[in-house]
Scaffold this active site. Sequence first.
Site, mmCIF file in Angstrom:
data_model
loop_
_atom_site.group_PDB
_atom_site.id
_atom_site.type_symbol
_atom_site.label_atom_id
_atom_site.label_comp_id
_atom_site.label_asym_id
_atom_site.label_seq_id
_atom_site.Cartn_x
_atom_site.Cartn_y
_atom_site.Cartn_z
ATOM 1 N N THR A 1 -9.261 -4.992 14.237
ATOM 2 C CA THR A 1 -8.487 -5.477 13.249
ATOM 3 C C THR A 1 -6.948 -5.266 13.612
ATOM 4 O O THR A 1 -6.091 -6.071 13.246
ATOM 5 C CB THR A 1 -8.721 -5.375 11.729
ATOM 6 O OG1 THR A 1 -8.450 -3.809 11.565
ATOM 7 C CG2 THR A 1 -10.045 -5.562 11.369
ATOM 8 N N LYS A 2 -6.859 -3.967 14.147
ATOM 9 C CA LYS A 2 -5.266 -3.392 14.285
ATOM 10 C C LYS A 2 -5.125 -4.316 15.786
ATOM 11 O O LYS A 2 -3.500 -4.315 15.917
ATOM 12 C CB LYS A 2 -5.466 -1.994 14.235
ATOM 13 C CG LYS A 2 -5.429 -1.190 13.093
ATOM 14 C CD LYS A 2 -4.413 -1.876 12.140
ATOM 15 C CE LYS A 2 -4.479 -1.003 10.820
ATOM 16 N NZ LYS A 2 -3.425 -1.532 9.926
ATOM 17 N N GLY B 1 0.787 -1.359 0.038
ATOM 18 C CA GLY B 1 0.020 -0.188 -0.129
ATOM 19 C C GLY B 1 0.775 1.265 0.013
ATOM 20 O O GLY B 1 0.570 2.036 0.875
ATOM 21 N N ARG C 1 0.411 5.995 -1.853
ATOM 22 C CA ARG C 1 0.027 7.133 -1.240
ATOM 23 C C ARG C 1 0.263 7.105 0.317
ATOM 24 O O ARG C 1 0.489 6.076 1.029
ATOM 25 C CB ARG C 1 -1.238 7.476 -1.455
ATOM 26 C CG ARG C 1 -2.234 6.565 -1.467
ATOM 27 C CD ARG C 1 -3.629 6.714 -1.981
ATOM 28 N NE ARG C 1 -4.473 5.688 -1.648
ATOM 29 C CZ ARG C 1 -5.680 5.616 -1.765
ATOM 30 N NH1 ARG C 1 -6.517 6.627 -2.096
ATOM 31 N NH2 ARG C 1 -6.542 4.563 -1.422
ATOM 32 N N ASN D 1 1.992 -2.142 5.482
ATOM 33 C CA ASN D 1 1.049 -1.008 5.368
ATOM 34 C C ASN D 1 -0.292 -1.051 5.078
ATOM 35 O O ASN D 1 -1.136 -0.217 5.484
ATOM 36 C CB ASN D 1 1.999 0.069 5.038
ATOM 37 C CG ASN D 1 1.378 1.416 4.869
ATOM 38 O OD1 ASN D 1 1.006 2.144 5.735
ATOM 39 N ND2 ASN D 1 0.979 1.946 3.570
ATOM 40 N N TYR E 1 -12.479 -1.408 13.123
ATOM 41 C CA TYR E 1 -11.046 -1.111 12.707
ATOM 42 C C TYR E 1 -10.171 -1.284 13.789
ATOM 43 O O TYR E 1 -9.088 -2.132 13.565
ATOM 44 C CB TYR E 1 -11.111 0.223 11.950
ATOM 45 C CG TYR E 1 -9.686 0.795 11.835
ATOM 46 C CD1 TYR E 1 -9.161 0.523 10.468
ATOM 47 C CD2 TYR E 1 -8.965 1.780 12.645
ATOM 48 C CE1 TYR E 1 -7.845 0.854 10.180
ATOM 49 C CE2 TYR E 1 -7.526 1.986 12.254
ATOM 50 C CZ TYR E 1 -7.157 1.747 11.039
ATOM 51 O OH TYR E 1 -5.898 2.103 10.686
#
Lengths: 264, 261
Positions: B161-162, B14, B17, B92, B158
């Site tokens: 998942t982290k 990823g 950007r 990332n 989120y």
Amino acid sequence: MGLLANYMARRLDGKVAVITGSSRGIGRAIALEFAREGAKVCINYIKSEDRARQVVDEINSLGGEALMIRADVSKLDDVRHLVKGVIDRFGRIDILVNNAAIMLRGDFLETEDDEFYRILDKMWEVNVKGVVYCCKEVAKHMVRNRYGKIINIASNAGIGTAFPGTTPYAMTKAAIIILTRRLAFELGPYGINVNAIAPGMVLTDMATPEGVELAKKRSILGRVGNPEDIARLAVFLASDESSYITGQVIVADGGRIDYLTHSL
Amino acid sequence: MTCRLNNRVAIVTGSSRGIGRSIAIMFAREGAKVCVNYVGSEDKARAVVNEIVANGGEAIMVRADVSKPDEVKHLVETTVNTFGTIDILVNNAAVMYPGSIMDLRDEELDRMWEVNVKGVIHCCREVAKYMIEKKYGKIINITSTAAIGTASHSTTLYALTKAAVIILTRRLAFELGPYGINVNAIAPSFVPTDMFLQGRTKEELEAILEKRKETVSLRKIATPDDIARVAVFLASDESSYITGQVIVVDGGRIDYLTHSL
């Protein structure tokens, strides 16, 4: 070109650093690495005058700048003398590494009561109050400059390793961990980063052969640390590479597998 | 002065950007050969490669959706075929669907799980084969302070998942350590990237950023470069005694949820 010039610059060029307890071991390695990265360094010691002089000589021979000041960090007057000495010579302080500490072994049940409390008090004076004194004296200057990096050397003992004979030492290092977080909060608005390094077993005078063997067996990477392992991390935390990191405790222990049960 | 990642080969997932892009560019500046990975933003990936090459570095770009094992295999094989080896992996790539636990759709949760967790596992597995063989490697997972428990709305799943990435980091450090592989994570907090800047007026942005600063001890907002500099440190041999750690890069946030320890 500007970018390239920046890039080639040493990582601590022109900064002024005080490293307590830097005549030997981890402190010495940090002082040498800082000087190599362009910092002017104050070597602090109590008894090892000859060794402190050797560190200064080594820095001078590398083309760096260093001075040495005798001060017992557990004595507020000594700390004031240390900080004044650095300001008189270099004009300011950008980086403080609180490295000076003592490790006195004490077993909760086996050590005689009097002895146990004696070592506990002694370590409280040096390992905790010494750090508070240094932070308070140095912060006065850093707050005025709106810039500073404070690095406290804690220990993975402070998080809870299954290592016999180090409970009182671990208590003092745990105090350093919360001091690090709270000072980050208090000093952050003035542009001061406060972080800690929690080394595991490192090969210094403090390490015993049995301790080294035990730590090696309990490390994922299969080795104990060198003073340089810690010094390289200190350079990172002292440099502006880590300018958005504050209040953190970075464990550098090769991935130990003997941490005591804890929540989180 | 030598570059800190001279001749190392790195994959940054990823990296067309945001934070990934910064990491790729900074790695290249430190002498690494870089594989820029992307899924949709081909043009942006090309711009990153061009920037690296223009500065005298080496880079390739490989399209791969990290949630698909075949594509990850292709990503890693292409890198190894081009540069001969693989030394550094930065996981990332991630997706974030905002929403409360009541609002978020199953498909959105599944997608976050597939990319943010299984994507990291796919990449680690594929790359570890090579790293084990050469007895050297650095794996850096980008997690988030959300996973430790920040008081931010609409990011609960989120964060979940982290958090999985955090325990994966520790356990992989344990599994891969004997082969000379360091596995660490970086937990950034709020970093304004394209995704955040899009569709907001200057005034709106400033108002949000001002409010954010109040929750940060250092009173400033992170840039992607703040994260990239930490990644360089973890990718270099300066950090060779650090493994299994999560480095929080959040300027000293003051809004963490209650927790033990």
